[in-house]
Design a protein around this motif. Sequence first.
Motif, PDB file in Angstrom:
ATOM      1  N   GLY A 134      15.712  29.513   1.411  1.00 22.94           N
ATOM      2  CA  GLY A 134      15.740  28.305   2.226  1.00 22.94           C
ATOM      3  C   GLY A 134      16.594  28.452   3.466  1.00 22.94           C
ATOM      4  O   GLY A 134      16.563  27.594   4.358  1.00 22.94           O
ATOM      5  N   TYR A 135      17.359  29.551   3.548  1.00 21.92           N
ATOM      6  CA  TYR A 135      18.263  29.784   4.668  1.00 21.92           C
ATOM      7  C   TYR A 135      18.349  31.288   4.936  1.00 21.92           C
ATOM      8  O   TYR A 135      18.059  32.105   4.063  1.00 21.92           O
ATOM      9  N   THR A 136      18.784  31.632   6.149  1.00 18.90           N
ATOM     10  CA  THR A 136      19.078  33.022   6.485  1.00 18.90           C
ATOM     11  C   THR A 136      20.576  33.228   6.340  1.00 18.90           C
ATOM     12  O   THR A 136      21.362  32.770   7.174  1.00 18.90           O
ATOM     13  N   LEU A 137      20.983  33.909   5.274  1.00 24.91           N
ATOM     14  CA  LEU A 137      22.395  34.088   4.955  1.00 24.91           C
ATOM     15  C   LEU A 137      22.699  35.574   4.789  1.00 24.91           C
ATOM     16  O   LEU A 137      22.045  36.253   3.987  1.00 24.91           O
ATOM     17  N   PRO A 138      23.678  36.113   5.504  1.00 19.59           N
ATOM     18  CA  PRO A 138      24.063  37.513   5.288  1.00 19.59           C
ATOM     19  C   PRO A 138      24.668  37.678   3.890  1.00 19.59           C
ATOM     20  O   PRO A 138      25.534  36.902   3.486  1.00 19.59           O
TER      21      PRO A 138
ATOM     22  N   PRO B  86      27.446  23.848  -6.275  1.00 19.26           N
ATOM     23  CA  PRO B  86      26.728  24.913  -5.557  1.00 19.26           C
ATOM     24  C   PRO B  86      27.620  25.560  -4.503  1.00 19.26           C
ATOM     25  O   PRO B  86      28.559  24.934  -3.994  1.00 19.26           O
ATOM     26  N   LEU B  87      27.338  26.809  -4.184  1.00 15.80           N
ATOM     27  CA  LEU B  87      28.051  27.448  -3.084  1.00 15.80           C
ATOM     28  C   LEU B  87      27.660  26.767  -1.777  1.00 15.80           C
ATOM     29  O   LEU B  87      26.498  26.395  -1.587  1.00 15.80           O
ATOM     30  N   PRO B  88      28.607  26.602  -0.863  1.00 14.84           N
ATOM     31  CA  PRO B  88      28.277  25.965   0.420  1.00 14.84           C
ATOM     32  C   PRO B  88      27.358  26.840   1.263  1.00 14.84           C
ATOM     33  O   PRO B  88      27.391  28.071   1.172  1.00 14.84           O
ATOM     34  N   ILE B  89      26.538  26.199   2.071  1.00 15.48           N
ATOM     35  CA  ILE B  89      25.669  26.914   3.003  1.00 15.48           C
ATOM     36  C   ILE B  89      26.446  27.133   4.291  1.00 15.48           C
ATOM     37  O   ILE B  89      26.847  26.187   4.958  1.00 15.48           O
ATOM     38  N   ASN B  90      26.669  28.379   4.620  1.00 14.26           N
ATOM     39  CA  ASN B  90      27.461  28.704   5.804  1.00 14.26           C
ATOM     40  C   ASN B  90      26.786  29.870   6.517  1.00 14.26           C
ATOM     41  O   ASN B  90      27.156  31.028   6.346  1.00 14.26           O
TER      42      ASN B  90
END
Length: 341
Positions: free
Chosen positions: A203-207, A163-167
């Motif tokens: 599940g996250y706020t990601l730009p 999976p792509l990392p959560i950053n």
Amino acid sequence: MEPSLVPPAAISVLLLLLLLTPAAAWRPWPHLAKSNASDDALVADSKKYEGSSEFVHLKYHMGPVLTANITVHIIWYGTWQRNQKKIIREFINSVSAPHSKSPSVSGWWRTVQLYTDQTGANISSTVRLGEEKNDRFYSHGKSLTRMSIQSVIKSAVTAKSRPLPINARNGLYLLLTSDDVYVENFCGQVCGFHYFTFPSIVGYTLPYAWIGNSEKLCPGVCAYPFAVPSYIPGLKPMKSPNGDVGVDGMISVIAHEVAELASNPLVNAWYAGGDPIAPVEIADLCEGIYGTGGGGSYTGQLMDGHDGATYNMNGIRRRYLVQWVWNHVVNYCTGPNALDQ
């Protein structure tokens, strides 16, 4: 008489519609008159030249900008050729390459770096390529909506395999769709857009940003000037610097969106106008301007290579055509290939 109240359900629907209006990379050319088009019509709107205007009031709205080292994660949606990926990867790696031949992509990024947060910290000078995810089997089909784009990102960051990392702090997520994928409002209104993911979906706020390869669908709109609209007679397309009209056209849109993601990642930082739902951002203000004298539908002064290809800046090894961005210090559009530098 008391004013009638709007039902709560209607208010919820209205708010959802407002939230689903991402900041967009607009293209002006399809809005030119489709009849009696001429060379005069192409430059008739070019009154400001490099976009300078005392009427532009770009403001900082106290939101975050990306001051930490920026990592760009890519989702390759659909069918991509190896060389197409190389062109895009090198562009991203060129943003922080200090020794590229001038005028350079890294020189272009220095204008983006001028933007600061409320502590006075500048946007990071470091932009690097992060992890990549291939979605070659079109997991959500060949026609995507703005909502299903977020579902594609969710699939990429929650995949069981790599999976792509959560950053969320300094990561940007680029969803790039191949030339056989249609996205809502593609070609007619946008060539790309950026926003942030909703925790309720991802599940996250990601730009993130979406940019599409327009080569089969609308190259005259989204790959201009390497392709021109059929309704403009007599205008010849320019030769693309990397031999791929669709991908070379994508590069400027990718640059547009990455610059705006860095300066306005949550749509509450740097923009002009009073409406955060439809902000005018640092690349919007310079749409279609690639060189000195640019404005309207005239690109400005560009460079021609020995092979006849047109470009305005150098990457690590390749050449690119990238639009300028707004410089709030001098109050006009600037780029590394400006003739007065």
